[in-house]
Design an enzyme around this catalytic site. Structure first.
Site, PDB file in Angstrom:
ATOM      1  N   GLY A  16    -116.099 -17.334  42.916  1.00 55.20           N
ATOM      2  CA  GLY A  16    -114.791 -16.712  43.093  1.00 55.20           C
ATOM      3  C   GLY A  16    -113.691 -17.545  42.468  1.00 55.20           C
ATOM      4  CD  GLU A  17    -110.583 -18.356  38.001  1.00 57.99           C
ATOM      5  OE1 GLU A  17    -111.708 -18.119  37.532  1.00 57.99           O
ATOM      6  OE2 GLU A  17    -109.624 -18.751  37.324  1.00 57.99           O
ATOM      7  N   GLY A  18    -109.163 -17.796  42.631  1.00 60.67           N
ATOM      8  CA  GLY A  18    -107.892 -17.274  43.122  1.00 60.67           C
ATOM      9  C   GLY A  18    -106.769 -17.814  42.265  1.00 60.67           C
ATOM     10  N   GLY A  19    -105.538 -17.714  42.795  1.00 66.68           N
ATOM     11  CA  GLY A  19    -104.384 -18.161  42.033  1.00 66.68           C
ATOM     12  C   GLY A  19    -104.388 -19.662  41.772  1.00 66.68           C
ATOM     13  CG  PHE A  20    -102.590 -22.043  43.663  1.00 69.17           C
ATOM     14  CD1 PHE A  20    -101.757 -22.656  42.744  1.00 69.17           C
ATOM     15  CD2 PHE A  20    -102.108 -21.013  44.431  1.00 69.17           C
ATOM     16  CE1 PHE A  20    -100.453 -22.238  42.616  1.00 69.17           C
ATOM     17  CE2 PHE A  20    -100.804 -20.592  44.307  1.00 69.17           C
ATOM     18  CZ  PHE A  20     -99.975 -21.207  43.393  1.00 69.17           C
ATOM     19  CB  VAL A  23    -114.783 -20.489  45.516  1.00 69.83           C
ATOM     20  CG1 VAL A  23    -115.755 -20.722  46.663  1.00 69.83           C
ATOM     21  CG2 VAL A  23    -113.341 -20.481  46.048  1.00 69.83           C
ATOM     22  CE  LYS A  42    -109.059 -22.620  48.462  1.00 74.30           C
ATOM     23  NZ  LYS A  42    -108.605 -21.444  49.202  1.00 74.30           N
ATOM     24  CG  ASP A 152    -102.380 -15.120  50.465  1.00 77.63           C
ATOM     25  OD1 ASP A 152    -102.013 -14.001  50.034  1.00 77.63           O
ATOM     26  OD2 ASP A 152    -103.008 -15.941  49.779  1.00 77.63           O
ATOM     27  CG  ASN A 157    -107.045 -14.472  50.861  1.00 77.44           C
ATOM     28  OD1 ASN A 157    -107.814 -14.927  50.014  1.00 77.44           O
ATOM     29  ND2 ASN A 157    -105.726 -14.553  50.748  1.00 77.44           N
TER      30      ASN A 157
HETATM   31  N1  LIG Z   1    -116.535 -19.433  51.650  1.00 77.24           N
HETATM   32  C1  LIG Z   1    -116.663 -18.566  50.638  1.00 77.24           C
HETATM   33  N2  LIG Z   1    -117.831 -17.922  50.436  1.00 77.24           N
HETATM   34  C2  LIG Z   1    -117.981 -17.030  49.419  1.00 77.24           C
HETATM   35  N3  LIG Z   1    -116.994 -16.715  48.551  1.00 77.24           N
HETATM   36  C3  LIG Z   1    -115.801 -17.314  48.703  1.00 77.24           C
HETATM   37  C4  LIG Z   1    -115.574 -18.274  49.741  1.00 77.24           C
HETATM   38  N4  LIG Z   1    -114.289 -18.693  49.652  1.00 77.24           N
HETATM   39  C5  LIG Z   1    -113.736 -18.031  48.617  1.00 77.24           C
HETATM   40  N5  LIG Z   1    -114.638 -17.204  48.031  1.00 77.24           N
HETATM   41  C6  LIG Z   1    -114.393 -16.325  46.869  1.00 77.24           C
HETATM   42  O1  LIG Z   1    -113.434 -16.941  46.030  1.00 77.24           O
HETATM   43  C7  LIG Z   1    -112.249 -16.116  45.917  1.00 77.24           C
HETATM   44  C8  LIG Z   1    -111.025 -17.002  45.813  1.00 77.24           C
HETATM   45  O2  LIG Z   1    -110.953 -17.837  46.946  1.00 77.24           O
HETATM   46  P1  LIG Z   1    -109.555 -18.194  47.604  1.00 77.24           P
HETATM   47  O3  LIG Z   1    -108.865 -16.894  47.911  1.00 77.24           O
HETATM   48  O4  LIG Z   1    -109.783 -19.070  48.775  1.00 77.24           O
HETATM   49  O5  LIG Z   1    -108.841 -18.983  46.414  1.00 77.24           O
HETATM   50  P2  LIG Z   1    -107.290 -19.194  46.202  1.00 77.24           P
HETATM   51  O6  LIG Z   1    -107.075 -19.854  44.894  1.00 77.24           O
HETATM   52  O7  LIG Z   1    -106.730 -19.881  47.420  1.00 77.24           O
HETATM   53  O8  LIG Z   1    -106.800 -17.689  46.135  1.00 77.24           O
HETATM   54  P3  LIG Z   1    -105.369 -17.044  46.388  1.00 77.24           P
HETATM   55  O9  LIG Z   1    -105.023 -16.404  45.077  1.00 77.24           O
HETATM   56  O10 LIG Z   1    -105.674 -16.034  47.482  1.00 77.24           O
HETATM   57  O11 LIG Z   1    -104.442 -18.114  46.842  1.00 77.24           O
HETATM   58  C9  LIG Z   1    -112.306 -15.207  47.155  1.00 77.24           C
HETATM   59  O12 LIG Z   1    -111.602 -13.998  46.954  1.00 77.24           O
HETATM   60  C10 LIG Z   1    -113.805 -14.982  47.304  1.00 77.24           C
HETATM   61  O13 LIG Z   1    -114.235 -13.981  46.388  1.00 77.24           O
END
Ligand SMILES: Nc1ncnc2c1ncn2[C@@H]1O[C@H](COP(=O)(O)OP(=O)(O)OP(=O)(O)O)[C@@H](O)[C@H]1O
Length: 237
Positions: A16-20, A23, A42, A152, A157
């Site tokens: 996975g990948e989010g804004g910051f 994973v 992460k 959020d 999430n």
């Molecule tokens: N514990 C986990 N198990 C499986 N997949 C995960 C887990 N944590 C995160 N992911 C995957 O990674 C993606 C991004 O994780 P996360 O939302 O925590 O990152 P972020 O950079 O904080 O994102 P945001 O843009 O919401 O701030 C999630 O939408 C999910 O698909």
């Protein structure tokens, strides 16, 4: 240890990948007790600098003081500025967003989590169960002292385990609210110069007045419910 377990943060281990952050899946981490589901590591994206690190530090603060069966727990952390990482249980059922929209990228992430063939669409009962779990974790955060706002809540999430239980995740933007006396008694709110939340999930009060409260989270949870029951996107719902 984290570098070894993720094969050097290899693309082939990215779930996975989010804004910051990104994973990655890790099967074993010798410093942590073994968990059957495996680990999710992460790490802040290289180049997002102070804000990425601040979000990870904030997650550590919030999760160290919180414990609820439907709040994704923190298992370990490495806050080295060069490569800060947080470790969670791997949620093998993927995110609610991926399970709803089933885009090619979502199905690829679900493959990375172990689905050899795409999982069938979630039934209405399964969606409601995941939402009930996430709502109970959100309610728990709101009843902490001081009240903690998630800030959020979104389908991305909320994560599922392999048995279909839901977990509220990604508390990187969570903040403690301040209690003030309002006309209808004690009101807990957070004044902020920063608009947080995902497009479509943000309520007008925070947009107009820069005031977040439990209603901000409640609004985002309501949008998540609508998104889950209709299968439509949050923007323009
Ligand atoms: N514990 C986990 N198990 C499986 N997949 C995960 C887990 N944590 C995160 N992911 C995957 O990674 C993606 C991004 O994780 P996360 O939302 O925590 O990152 P972020 O950079 O904080 O994102 P945001 O843009 O919401 O701030 C999630 O939408 C999910 O698909």
């Amino acid at each position: 240890e984290l570098i070894t377990a993720t094969d050097g943060f290899a693309e082939a281990r990215k779930v996975g990948e989010g804004g910051f952050g990104r994973v990655y899946r890790a099967d074993a981490l010798p410093s942590l007790p073994r968990v059957a589901c495996g680990f999710a590591v992460k790490t802040a994206l290289v180049g997002v600098g102070a804000q990425g690190l601040a979000e990870l530090q904030s997650e550590v603060r919030t999760l160290s003081a919180a414990c609820h069966p439907s709040l994704l727990p923190l298992l370990g952390a490495c806050l080295a500025p060069a490569r800060a990482c947080l470790v969670y249980p791997l949620c093998r059922g993927g995110s609610l967003e991926d399970r709803l929209y089933r885009t090619p990228a979502a199905l690829q992430r679900l493959r990375m989590l172990g689905f050899e063939t795409p999982p069938p669409p979630l039934s209405s009962a399964a969606r409601l169960r995941v939402l009930r779990d996430a709502a109970s974790a959100l309610h728990y955060l709101h009843t902490l002292s001081p009240m903690t706002l998630h800030c959020d809540v979104s389908a991305g999430n909320i994560l599922l385990d392999e048995r279909g239980n839901g977990y509220l995740a990604d508390v990187g933007l969570a903040r403690a609210a301040e209690a003030t006396a309002g006309s209808s008694g004690q009101v807990s709110h957070l004044s902020t110069q920063r608009i947080f939340g995902k497009p479509g999930y943000i309520d007008q009060i925070i947009l107009n007045d820069n005031q977040a409260s439990q209603l901000t989270d409640g609004f985002a949870l309501g949008i998540t419910l609508l998104v889950s029951l209709t299968g439509r996107g949050a923007v323009g719902l």
